[in-house]
Design an enzyme around this catalytic site. Structure first.
Site, mmCIF file in Angstrom:
data_model
loop_
_atom_site.group_PDB
_atom_site.id
_atom_site.type_symbol
_atom_site.label_atom_id
_atom_site.label_comp_id
_atom_site.label_asym_id
_atom_site.label_seq_id
_atom_site.Cartn_x
_atom_site.Cartn_y
_atom_site.Cartn_z
ATOM 1 N N ASP A 140 52.413 40.579 132.812
ATOM 2 C CA ASP A 140 53.730 41.018 132.362
ATOM 3 C C ASP A 140 53.763 42.539 132.195
ATOM 4 O OD1 ASP A 140 56.361 40.901 131.446
ATOM 5 O OD2 ASP A 140 55.793 40.443 129.385
ATOM 6 N N HIS A 183 52.948 38.915 120.490
ATOM 7 C CA HIS A 183 52.049 37.987 121.185
ATOM 8 C C HIS A 183 50.797 38.694 121.679
ATOM 9 C CE1 HIS A 183 55.446 39.375 123.775
ATOM 10 N NE2 HIS A 183 54.446 39.912 124.430
ATOM 11 N N GLN A 251 51.191 34.300 127.156
ATOM 12 C CA GLN A 251 51.458 35.230 126.049
ATOM 13 C C GLN A 251 51.711 34.393 124.798
ATOM 14 O OE1 GLN A 251 54.504 37.173 128.487
ATOM 15 N NE2 GLN A 251 53.771 39.176 127.810
ATOM 16 N N ARG A 281 56.033 52.017 119.764
ATOM 17 C CA ARG A 281 57.169 51.204 120.190
ATOM 18 C C ARG A 281 56.854 49.755 119.838
ATOM 19 N NH1 ARG A 281 58.041 47.926 124.590
ATOM 20 N NH2 ARG A 281 60.066 47.919 125.610
ATOM 21 N N ASP A 283 57.104 46.428 120.340
ATOM 22 C CA ASP A 283 57.567 45.586 121.444
ATOM 23 C C ASP A 283 58.042 44.216 120.949
ATOM 24 O OD1 ASP A 283 57.655 44.972 124.392
ATOM 25 O OD2 ASP A 283 56.253 43.425 123.731
ATOM 26 N N GLU A 325 61.818 47.966 119.523
ATOM 27 C CA GLU A 325 62.315 47.478 120.810
ATOM 28 C C GLU A 325 63.008 46.150 120.538
ATOM 29 O OE1 GLU A 325 62.337 45.351 124.712
ATOM 30 O OE2 GLU A 325 60.836 44.878 123.212
ATOM 31 N N HIS A 394 62.173 50.005 132.134
ATOM 32 C CA HIS A 394 61.334 49.190 133.018
ATOM 33 C C HIS A 394 61.822 47.748 133.078
ATOM 34 C CE1 HIS A 394 59.934 48.193 129.065
ATOM 35 N NE2 HIS A 394 59.341 47.120 129.570
ATOM 36 N N ASP A 395 62.696 47.350 132.140
ATOM 37 C CA ASP A 395 63.149 45.964 132.110
ATOM 38 C C ASP A 395 64.428 45.775 132.919
ATOM 39 O OD1 ASP A 395 61.181 44.551 130.720
ATOM 40 O OD2 ASP A 395 61.887 45.338 128.798
ATOM 41 N N ARG A 515 61.477 42.700 138.488
ATOM 42 C CA ARG A 515 61.549 43.951 137.725
ATOM 43 C C ARG A 515 60.653 45.013 138.364
ATOM 44 N NH1 ARG A 515 60.155 42.134 131.731
ATOM 45 N NH2 ARG A 515 58.634 40.935 132.905
#
Ligand code: GLC
Length: 649
Positions: A140, A183, A251, A281, A283, A325, A394-395, A515
């Site tokens: 990921d 995760h 994950q 950040r 996540d 995030e 990036h997403d 992505r």
């Protein structure tokens, strides 16, 4: 003066004596512990009422003390500097850039050689995408961490990271890194030990013997990756149980209701802070607390957890700042910057997902009524809370159009989301876009979008007038994020208007996840054309450098002044007013391909006597009808002309 309990002070004093640090250094720590004790204890009491919150707090202070004593002198100096300028991230001179180290420059050491390139763009904040050791195979994009204390071997070593952080700091660039805390990879030591049957580590996860509880949760849980990872639980043979896996099946969500998990992450934060990371950040922070009967996102405990982590960082490494995030609906967004009892105690940065979506929505529809309404409905942010403003990251883009906002202006949220997904994959009649659908959910009809800024704007392969128009859209979108008054962040490659990577599926592990189409390796040959204004790269790069340059010169863009959207404008215009002690400002954007009017009275009403468009360097005057007309797809940042002379444009 607040005070930590005697026992905590005594333990700290013992550590200080042992370390032989100076009396002054020791006193500074004790002051911090006293100052932050309540901030630490109170959320712990709410999070773990049945445990021993006082003991957890005392243990965390001890960890913070050790980290403080290990922190280098130059980082202590940074702590002092930041304390003197708490609004450092809000200043208009801040510009961010986000990239994968390998895709940008090969390695961490390679990155140190590209600092000048970043400086040319005005970058002061560098978000390095996951660089800690992930699991092998699909991971990921690095968000499945196998070891938080080892750098991805192909990128370099811990020393390289420390060196990079120091080099960047020397150039006025703060290093931002991901803290993946929802995760870990199935291959992480905690997961391995859970799989081998150690109860302590089984308790780090959410594990259920059969489907009863998972099914009950599933009734209200959305799916993040319905396409390649449907459902939120995964059967694991070794565990002989269903483990919570919000994202991919490898994950594993950790269990934040267990204070041992919290303690582990505190140590990880302190480790990264002492390497020189300045912004963490957080996540997927929205997902960290689970509650039956909810979506298990944005639960109030999430903010208590953040407060604990942030407070520990403040004691040990006070310069460190958190960025949430949370890519959530507009109404859930603001609490991540701190509301109510969390004001000033959680994250200082959060992604302005709503602005991003509205920018794309305005460009596609050439209308602003929905954006004007949605952006006005957002609650106020706390004084040090700052939006990360961005066009792409990036997403994928999740079309976070709020049903209520849409309904209030007579639009179906569902239909508009569909329209946007169809517009940007290029299938809607008249679309100029060249993106891709991501995670089409057959059940809910939800669909998201992948693609680089340039491709979504239809720049790939365009020439002549089509290219000019697409470039105008590109400049307009970026002017909106540079002029909003947050911290604009450029996604790597966008500064060169890089199109989608046609070979995105070729790398092993990427084939199912488009992505990767918008995560290209930086093309340094294309980058060499950045000073040639005849090329697309040159035009894009020059536009962003110009925006950064003008932004830096305008104190009005300090993030503490909120942008207030002007509700009553032409439907092709988005305008916002900013009131800041350094002077008023009006930003006006024409999102259509035709000339559009704007009422001069708004500018005059702000007390701007000699209006001047700082972006285009020209004066502004109304016609007899009191209107000013903006060219197609244009952006004006209107302030009082610096030399105060009235000019007619
Ligand atoms: C964040 C990241 C995204 C990742 C997810 C799971 O949303 O931005 O790329 O897939 O977290 O870690």
């Amino acid at each position: 003066m607040m005070r930590a309990p005697e026992q905590v002070r005594r333990t700290t004093a013992a550590h200080l004596r042992e370390s032989r640090c100076t009396a002054e250094h020791g006193r500074a720590l004790l002051v911090r512990i006293d100052r932050f004790w309540d901030d630490l204890l109170q959320p712990l009491e709410r999070l773990y009422p049945d445990g021993d919150p006082g003991a957890v707090a005392a243990d965390l202070v001890e960890r913070a003390t050790r980290a403080y004593l290990e922190r280098t002198d130059d980082l202590h100096l940074l702590d002092y500097k930041r304390a003197l300028t708490p609004d450092w991230l809000q200043q208009p001179g801040q510009v961010g850039y986000a990239c994968y180290a390998d895709r940008f420059a090969g390695t961490l050491m390679g990155l140190t050689e590209k600092v000048d390139y970043l400086s040319e763009l005005g970058v002061t904040y560098l978000h390095l995408m996951p660089a800690l050791k992930p699991r092998d195979g699909d991971n990921d994009g690095g968000y499945a961490i196998a070891d938080y204390r080892t750098i991805r071997p192909d990128l370099g070593t811990t020393d390289d990271l420390r060196h990079l952080a120091t080099t960047l700091r020397g150039h006025g660039i703060s290093l931002v890194m991901d803290l993946v805390l929802n995760h870990v990879a199935r291959e992480h030591e905690w997961a391995e030990r859970a799989r081998s049957g150690e109860q302590r580590y089984r308790d780090y996860f959410h594990i259920f013997p059969d489907r009863t509880v998972p099914d009950a949760y599933e009734r209200t849980l959305p799916e993040v990756f319905p396409d390649f990872a449907p459902g939120n639980f995964t059967w694991d043979e070794d565990l002989q149980g269903w483990v919570w896996t919000t994202f991919n099946e490898w994950q594993w969500d950790v269990n934040w209701a267990n204070p041992d998990v919290l303690t582990e992450y505190v140590d990880i934060i302190l480790f990264l802070a002492n390497l020189g990371v300045e912004v963490l950040r957080l996540d997927a922070i929205a997902f960290t607390w689970k509650r039956m009967g909810t979506t298990c996102q944005n639960e109030p405990e999430v903010h208590d957890l953040t407060q604990v982590l942030r407070t520990v960082a403040r004691i040990a490494a006070s310069a460190v700042v958190f960025k949430a995030e949370a890519i959530v609906g507009p109404r859930d967004l603001v609490p991540y910057l701190g509301v109510g009892r969390h004001v000033g105690r959680v994250s200082d940065l959060a992604y302005h997902n709503s602005l991003m979506v509205q920018i794309w929505s305005m460009l596609a529809s050439q209308e602003t009524f929905l954006a004007r309404h949605a952006l006005t409905s957002l609650p106020a942010t706390p004084p040090l809370g700052t939006w990360i403003t961005y066009v792409r990251c990036h997403d994928d883009i999740g079309w976070a159009i709020d049903d209520r906002d849409a309904g209030e202006v007579g639009v179906s949220g569902f239909e508009h989301r569909r329209f946007l997904a169809r517009w940007y994959d290029g299938s809607f009649p008249g679309s100029w876009a060249d993106g891709m659908l991501f995670q089409v959910n057959e059940q809910t009809g939800d669909m998201r979008t992948s693609g680089t800024t340039a491709s979504l704007l239809g720049m790939g392969g365009a020439t002549g007038e089509r290219l000019d128009t697409a470039l105008s859209r590109y400049v307009l979108a970026h002017a909106m994020i540079y002029g909003w008054g947050g911290l604009p962040v450029i996604w790597s490659g966008d500064e060169l208007a890089t199109p989608n990577d046609p070979n995105w599926a070729d790398e092993p592990g990427h084939e199912d996840d488009n992505r990767w189409a918008h995560r290209p390796r930086l093309d340094w040959t294309a980058a060499e054309r950045r000073h040639d204004r005849r090329t697309v790269e040159g035009r894009a790069f020059a536009a962003l450098s110009h925006l950064a340059h003008v932004r830096t010169s305008l104190p009005q863009l300090h993030a503490q002044a909120p942008s207030r959207v002007v509700r009553d404008t032409d439907n092709g215009i988005l305008a916002a007013i900013r009131e800041h002690p350094s002077g008023p400002m009006v930003t006006v954007y024409n999102v259509t391909e035709s000339w559009r009017p704007f009422a001069y009275a708004v500018v005059a009403g702000m007390g701007i006597g000699s209006p001047w468009n700082a972006l285009g360097d020209h004066g502004i005057a109304p016609g007899e009808d009191g209107l000013v007309w903006l060219p197609p797809l244009s952006a004006w940042w209107i302030v009082d002309r610096p030399d105060g002379q009235g000019v007619v444009g």
